[in-house]
Design an enzyme around this catalytic site. Structure first.
Site, PDB file in Angstrom:
ATOM      1  CB  SER A  70      -0.905  -0.008   1.239  1.00  0.00           C
ATOM      2  OG  SER A  70      -1.828   1.052   1.197  1.00  0.00           O
ATOM      3  CG  ASP A  71       3.101   4.776  -1.577  1.00  0.00           C
ATOM      4  OD1 ASP A  71       4.001   4.640  -0.724  1.00  0.00           O
ATOM      5  OD2 ASP A  71       2.931   5.806  -2.233  1.00  0.00           O
ATOM      6  CD  GLN A  72      -2.711   8.498   2.364  1.00  0.00           C
ATOM      7  OE1 GLN A  72      -2.108   9.149   3.201  1.00  0.00           O
ATOM      8  NE2 GLN A  72      -3.852   7.891   2.608  1.00  0.00           N
ATOM      9  N   GLY A 107      -3.063   3.669  -2.931  1.00  0.00           N
ATOM     10  CA  GLY A 107      -2.936   2.511  -3.809  1.00  0.00           C
ATOM     11  C   GLY A 107      -2.815   1.260  -2.973  1.00  0.00           C
TER      12      GLY A 107
END
Length: 194
Positions: A70-72, A107
């Site tokens: 996950s990434d933001q 994401g």
């Protein structure tokens, strides 16, 4: 219980705490990924690419696992805001965002390292910041020190006092791991949460 181990490709304590809410066993692995955006990438594409990169980065050590990446990325007027890293950058970010609505795009990737099947989702959250004065920004940053958070604020902490409104499909996405989408992706891989 899942028949494959589940690995969270993140050392973020926030993501770990969120995944604990699902009450499923998992381990944590640190992905070695350069989080720099590529030239010309949209913030949304960067978040999706990095979520996938994080999952793939730990797949070699966990070849039988379901791996969560996950990434933001926060953005305003098409300009991405990453983790500020220090006080001065955080002040600048919050000054630019005050009184404005900022997109926080998270994401999410679930990679089945055994089969190579990958599921990807993007979850947007729109955050409208209050018209903060400089003293409020300084007081907040001194108290919470959110220098490792995209957009310089933690909604799960004192940062909620900076916010006028939030809109999105999953409040967990803003913290860094969209659990509603993750539950859906885990079901696609045969993992029953309940």
């Amino acid at each position: 219980m899942p028949d494959q181990p589940i690995v969270l490709a993140s050392t973020s304590p926030f993501r770990r705490d969120l995944l604990n809410r699902l009450q499923i066993p998992f381990s944590v692995a640190q992905p070695e990924v350069d989080e720099t955006a590529h030239p010309g990438e949209t913030p949304e594409y960067t978040a999706l690419r990095l979520a996938q990169a994080k999952a793939h980065a730990v797949a070699a050590q966990h070849s039988n696992a379901l791996i969560i990446g996950s990434d933001q990325v926060a953005s305003l007027d098409g300009k991405a805001f990453g983790k500020p890293g220090n006080h001065e950058n955080a002040v600048r970010q919050l000054q630019m965002m005050r009184g404005r609505t900022v997109s926080f795009f998270t994401g999410l990737c679930l990679l089945n390292a055994r089969t190579g099947i990958m599921h990807i989702r993007g979850v947007p959250t729109w955050v409208t910041f209050r018209a903060l004065d400089d003293a409020e920004i300084e007081n907040y940053l001194t108290r919470e020190r959110p220098y490792n958070c995209a957009g310089s604020a933690k909604s799960e902490g004192l940062g909620i006092a900076l916010i006028a409104k939030m809109e999105g499909e999953d409040p967990n996405a803003l913290i860094g791991l969209p659990l509603i989408a993750l539950c859906e992706l885990l079901r696609l891989e045969g993992v029953c949460i309940l």
